[in-house]
Design a protein around this motif. Structure first.
Motif, PDB file in Angstrom:
ATOM      1  N   THR A 118      -3.237  -1.255   4.463  1.00 26.64           N
ATOM      2  CA  THR A 118      -2.421  -1.344   3.262  1.00 26.64           C
ATOM      3  C   THR A 118      -1.134  -2.025   3.673  1.00 26.64           C
ATOM      4  O   THR A 118      -0.736  -1.982   4.850  1.00 26.64           O
ATOM      5  CB  THR A 118      -2.114   0.040   2.658  1.00 26.64           C
ATOM      6  OG1 THR A 118      -1.078  -0.112   1.672  1.00 26.64           O
ATOM      7  CG2 THR A 118      -1.627   1.015   3.707  1.00 26.64           C
ATOM      8  N   LEU A 120       1.600  -0.975   3.125  1.00 23.08           N
ATOM      9  CA  LEU A 120       2.557   0.073   3.467  1.00 23.08           C
ATOM     10  C   LEU A 120       2.713   0.216   4.973  1.00 23.08           C
ATOM     11  O   LEU A 120       3.671   0.831   5.459  1.00 23.08           O
ATOM     12  CB  LEU A 120       2.114   1.406   2.856  1.00 23.08           C
ATOM     13  CG  LEU A 120       2.031   1.437   1.315  1.00 23.08           C
ATOM     14  CD1 LEU A 120       1.489   2.777   0.842  1.00 23.08           C
ATOM     15  CD2 LEU A 120       3.396   1.170   0.695  1.00 23.08           C
ATOM     16  N   THR A 329      11.978  -6.140  -7.189  1.00 11.73           N
ATOM     17  CA  THR A 329      12.535  -4.923  -6.579  1.00 11.73           C
ATOM     18  C   THR A 329      13.114  -3.983  -7.634  1.00 11.73           C
ATOM     19  O   THR A 329      13.530  -2.870  -7.304  1.00 11.73           O
ATOM     20  CB  THR A 329      13.630  -5.278  -5.556  1.00 11.73           C
ATOM     21  OG1 THR A 329      14.737  -5.899  -6.238  1.00 11.73           O
ATOM     22  CG2 THR A 329      13.095  -6.225  -4.492  1.00 11.73           C
ATOM     23  N   ARG A 330      13.144  -4.414  -8.895  1.00 13.08           N
ATOM     24  CA  ARG A 330      13.681  -3.560  -9.957  1.00 13.08           C
ATOM     25  C   ARG A 330      12.779  -2.367 -10.223  1.00 13.08           C
ATOM     26  O   ARG A 330      13.206  -1.339 -10.763  1.00 13.08           O
ATOM     27  CB  ARG A 330      13.851  -4.366 -11.249  1.00 13.08           C
ATOM     28  CG  ARG A 330      14.837  -5.524 -11.118  1.00 13.08           C
ATOM     29  CD  ARG A 330      14.858  -6.344 -12.398  1.00 13.08           C
ATOM     30  NE  ARG A 330      15.620  -7.580 -12.238  1.00 13.08           N
ATOM     31  CZ  ARG A 330      15.697  -8.526 -13.171  1.00 13.08           C
ATOM     32  NH1 ARG A 330      15.056  -8.361 -14.330  1.00 13.08           N
ATOM     33  NH2 ARG A 330      16.410  -9.616 -12.954  1.00 13.08           N
ATOM     34  N   ARG A 331      11.521  -2.507  -9.922  1.00 14.60           N
ATOM     35  CA  ARG A 331      10.549  -1.424 -10.024  1.00 14.60           C
ATOM     36  C   ARG A 331       9.630  -1.527  -8.813  1.00 14.60           C
ATOM     37  O   ARG A 331       9.863  -2.333  -7.907  1.00 14.60           O
ATOM     38  CB  ARG A 331       9.722  -1.551 -11.323  1.00 14.60           C
ATOM     39  CG  ARG A 331      10.514  -1.388 -12.598  1.00 14.60           C
ATOM     40  CD  ARG A 331      10.999   0.045 -12.814  1.00 14.60           C
ATOM     41  NE  ARG A 331      11.591   0.227 -14.133  1.00 14.60           N
ATOM     42  CZ  ARG A 331      12.851  -0.059 -14.447  1.00 14.60           C
ATOM     43  NH1 ARG A 331      13.652  -0.596 -13.514  1.00 14.60           N
ATOM     44  NH2 ARG A 331      13.321   0.157 -15.663  1.00 14.60           N
ATOM     45  N   CYS A 332       8.559  -0.774  -8.809  1.00 17.62           N
ATOM     46  CA  CYS A 332       7.580  -0.872  -7.726  1.00 17.62           C
ATOM     47  C   CYS A 332       6.512  -1.883  -8.110  1.00 17.62           C
ATOM     48  O   CYS A 332       5.824  -1.697  -9.129  1.00 17.62           O
ATOM     49  CB  CYS A 332       6.936   0.481  -7.458  1.00 17.62           C
ATOM     50  SG  CYS A 332       8.067   1.700  -6.757  1.00 17.62           S
ATOM     51  N   TYR A 333       6.368  -2.939  -7.321  1.00 19.57           N
ATOM     52  CA  TYR A 333       5.254  -3.872  -7.521  1.00 19.57           C
ATOM     53  C   TYR A 333       4.311  -3.714  -6.341  1.00 19.57           C
ATOM     54  O   TYR A 333       4.726  -3.753  -5.182  1.00 19.57           O
ATOM     55  CB  TYR A 333       5.729  -5.322  -7.606  1.00 19.57           C
ATOM     56  CG  TYR A 333       4.555  -6.280  -7.638  1.00 19.57           C
ATOM     57  CD1 TYR A 333       3.818  -6.440  -8.807  1.00 19.57           C
ATOM     58  CD2 TYR A 333       4.132  -6.942  -6.489  1.00 19.57           C
ATOM     59  CE1 TYR A 333       2.702  -7.250  -8.837  1.00 19.57           C
ATOM     60  CE2 TYR A 333       3.009  -7.768  -6.507  1.00 19.57           C
ATOM     61  CZ  TYR A 333       2.299  -7.910  -7.680  1.00 19.57           C
ATOM     62  OH  TYR A 333       1.185  -8.707  -7.705  1.00 19.57           O
ATOM     63  N   PHE A 334       3.037  -3.553  -6.640  1.00 19.95           N
ATOM     64  CA  PHE A 334       2.075  -3.253  -5.581  1.00 19.95           C
ATOM     65  C   PHE A 334       0.731  -3.880  -5.906  1.00 19.95           C
ATOM     66  O   PHE A 334       0.328  -3.948  -7.070  1.00 19.95           O
ATOM     67  CB  PHE A 334       1.930  -1.733  -5.447  1.00 19.95           C
ATOM     68  CG  PHE A 334       1.103  -1.296  -4.279  1.00 19.95           C
ATOM     69  CD1 PHE A 334       1.618  -1.316  -2.992  1.00 19.95           C
ATOM     70  CD2 PHE A 334      -0.203  -0.856  -4.460  1.00 19.95           C
ATOM     71  CE1 PHE A 334       0.853  -0.905  -1.904  1.00 19.95           C
ATOM     72  CE2 PHE A 334      -0.971  -0.449  -3.388  1.00 19.95           C
ATOM     73  CZ  PHE A 334      -0.431  -0.472  -2.107  1.00 19.95           C
ATOM     74  N   THR A 336      -3.088  -3.527  -4.168  1.00 23.52           N
ATOM     75  CA  THR A 336      -3.844  -2.852  -3.107  1.00 23.52           C
ATOM     76  C   THR A 336      -4.482  -3.826  -2.125  1.00 23.52           C
ATOM     77  O   THR A 336      -4.416  -3.642  -0.908  1.00 23.52           O
ATOM     78  CB  THR A 336      -4.940  -1.959  -3.721  1.00 23.52           C
ATOM     79  OG1 THR A 336      -4.333  -0.971  -4.541  1.00 23.52           O
ATOM     80  CG2 THR A 336      -5.766  -1.285  -2.633  1.00 23.52           C
TER      81      THR A 336
END
Length: 463
Positions: A118, A120, A329-334, A336
Motif C-alpha cells: 500500500t 501507506l 491535501t485538503r482532504r484524504c485522497y487515496f 488502493t
C-alpha cells in the motif's frame, strides 16, 4: 499443328501463372518465434461463456471473433498458431511490443518479491517510476498521482482543476473521448459513449477538425468559439480545458495547427487550467515528440496518461505542478492500487525499453514512411477520403463520396474482414465508425508497413 497447340498451352499456363501471381495474397514478413501449443477452450466455447457470464455491452470485431492466445512484439497468434500483424496494439496500448522480455522480466521479478503493499508504506518501485516519469515532463510538471486507467486519471484531473480554481465549468471538444465514468462522460462529446446520467458543468467547443470541421483549418475561428463559450456560457471564470492532441476514439483527428496555443490562452485568461489527455498520444507514439501536446508547442498545467504507460498493465497517471497538487491535501485522497509496486516496476521497464531501443525515433521514421505509403494508396482508391495523423497514430477515413464525405460504414467492416483473412488486425473508430485506426506497437518495421499497405490495398480492391 502440334507445335502450335503446345505453344498455346504454354501461353495459357503463363497467363494462368501471371493471374495467380496477381491475386496471390501479400506475404507477411518473416518472424523468428514459434507460439506455444494451445490446449485451452475453443473460440466457440469462450464466446458461449462470454455471452452468458460477461456484460452484454461488450462487442467484438469480425463476424467470427478471434481467439488470441499469445503475443510477441508486433504479432499476435490465435488458437491454431496462426500469426497476425497487430496494427492496433490493444487500442494504442502496447508500445514496446507484446510480451517484451525486459517488461515481462521486471514484472516477474517484482511479483516474486512483493505484489502489493500500500502507499501507506514505503517502496522504491513507485518512487523510482515517478522520478523517471517526471524527468520526461517539461516545466514544473513533476508531481505524479498514479491511477489504474485513463478514465480514472481524467476524473482526477478534472476534480483537481475544479478544486484549484474554485470554478466548476470545464470546456472540452466535440468528438472527444475522455472516459466512461461520471465526470469523464460529461467531458466526452459523442452520443455513442454517453448514458442518460447527470453530467454537469461541461461545455463542448466546436471541434477544430481540418477535414470535417465547420471552419476547415482556421484555428482562430475555432479558438473564438472557446472564447464565446467563456463569455456566454459561464461566469467568465472556468475550471479548465481538456483535450487530446490527436483524438483517438474520435477517429485519429488532428487539431488545426495553431489552435491549442490560442485555446490555452483564452482558458488561462479566464482563470482555468489546461489539461492534456495523453492517454493515446503519449509515450512516444507520435514519433516526433514524446508527448502529443509537444507537437502543438504548449505546456499544460495537468497531463493525464494511461495505455502506453504500462504496455498493457492496468496503469494510469496524472502529472501536475507542486502548487496544483496541494489541492488534494485538503482532504484524504487515496487510491488502493494506484502506484502498485507490480505495475510501477513494469512502467519503469517500459520507459527504459523506449529509450534503449530508440522506439520514438522508429515511430517517427517508420510512421512517416507508412503515412506516405497510405497517401499513395489514397491516390489509387477513391474510397479513401483522408489520411491523417503522425508517427504511429494514423487514421484512414473511408467515404463513398469524396465531395460529400459520406461515411463508408459498411465498406470498412468488409475491408477489415478481408484484412484479417490476409493476416492483419487493425482498429476502427470515428463518430461514424468509418476510420481505420492504425496504432501499432512502436517496434513496427518498414517491412511490416509495406505488408500492411499491400493488404489494405488488396482489401479495398475487393470492395
Amino acid at each position: 499443328m502440334q507445335g502450335g497447340r503446345i505453344a498455346r498451352r504454354g501461353l495459357s499456363r503463363l497467363a494462368a501463372a501471371v493471374e495467380t501471381a496477381a491475386v496471390a495474397p501479400p506475404r507477411m514478413p518473416d518472424f523468428n518465434h514459434v507460439p506455444l501449443p494451445y490446449d485451452g477452450p475453443s473460440a466457440a466455447e469462450i464466446a458461449r461463456k462470454r455471452a452468458e457470464f460477461l456484460s452484454p455491452s461488450l462487442f467484438h470485431f469480425y463476424s467470427k471473433p478471434l481467439n488470441i492466445v499469445e503475443g510477441k512484439m508486433q504479432y499476435l497468434f490465435d488458437e491454431r498458431g496462426r500469426r497476425y500483424l497487430d496494427a492496433f496494439a490493444g487500442i494504442a496500448t502496447v508500445c514496446c511490443g507484446h510480451c517484451h522480455p525486459d517488461v515481462v522480466g521486471a514484472i516477474a521479478a517484482q511479483a516474486g518479491r512483493l505484489q502489493h503493499s500500500t502507499v501507506l508504506y514505503l517502496n522504491h518501485a513507485i518512487a523510482d517510476f515517478a522520478e523517471a516519469l517526471a524527468s520526461k515532463m517539461p516545466g514544473d510538471l513533476k508531481v505524479v498521482f498514479f491511477t489504474n486507467s485513463g478514465t480514472e486519471a481524467n476524473e482526477l484531473a478534472i476534480m483537481m482543476a475544479r478544486l484549484y480554481t474554485g470554478s466548476h465549468d470545464i470546456i472540452s471538444l466535440r468528438n472527444s473521448y475522455h472516459g466512461n465514468a461520471a465526470g469523464t462522460m460529461g467531458a466526452t462529446a459523442q452520443k455513442n459513449w454517453k448514458f442518460s446520467v447527470v453530467q454537469s458543468g461541461v461545455h463542448h467547443a466546436v471541434n477544430p477538425d481540418p477535414y470535417r470541421g465547420a471552419f476547415g483549418s482556421d484555428a482562430e475561428k475555432y479558438a473564438r468559439d472557446v472564447q464565446e463559450i467563456i463569455e456566454f456560457g459561464t461566469t467568465g471564470q472556468v475550471a479548465g480545458f481538456i483535450s487530446e492532441a490527436i483524438q483517438g476514439v474520435g477517429g485519429i483527428v488532428e487539431l488545426s495547427p495553431g489552435y491549442l496555443p490560442l485555446a490555452y490562452e483564452a482558458v488561462r485568461s479566464a482563470g482555468g487550467l489546461c489539461i492534456a489527455d495523453e492517454v493515446q498520444a503519449g509515450f512516444a507514439r507520435v514519433g516526433s515528440h514524446f508527448w502529443g501536446f509537444e507537437t502543438h508547442g504548449v505546456v499544460p498545467d495537468i497531463v493525464t496518461m494511461a495505455k502506453g504507460i504500462g504496455n498493457g498493465i492496468p496503469l494510469g497517471a496524472v502529472v501536475t505542478t507542486p502548487e496544483i497538487a496541494q489541492v488534494l491535501t485538503r482532504r484524504c485522497y487515496f487510491n488502493t492500487f494506484g502506484g502498485n509496486p507490480l505495475c510501477t516496476a513494469g512502467g519503469l521497464a517500459v520507459l527504459r525499453v523506449l529509450e534503449k531501443e530508440g522506439l520514438q525515433a522508429n515511430a517517427h521514421a517508420v510512421g512517416s514512411y507508412l503515412k506516405d505509403r497510405l497517401r499513395a494508396l489514397q491516390d489509387k482508391h477513391e474510397i479513401i477520403g483522408d489520411v491523417r495523423g503522425t508517427g504511429f497514430m494514423l487514421g484512414v477515413e473511408l467515404v463513398t463520396d469524396r465531395q460529400l464525405k459520406t461515411p463508408a460504414k459498411d465498406e470498412i467492416c468488409r475491408a477489415m474482414e478481408h484484412m484479417k483473412e490476409m493476416g492483419v488486425l487493425v482498429g476502427k473508430g470515428g463518430f461514424y465508425g468509418n476510420v481505420f485506426r492504425i496504432t501499432p506497437p512502436l517496434c513496427f518495421t518498414k517491412e511490416d508497413a509495406d505488408f500492411f499497405v499491400a493488404v489494405m490495398d488488396s482489401a479495398l480492391s475487393k470492395l
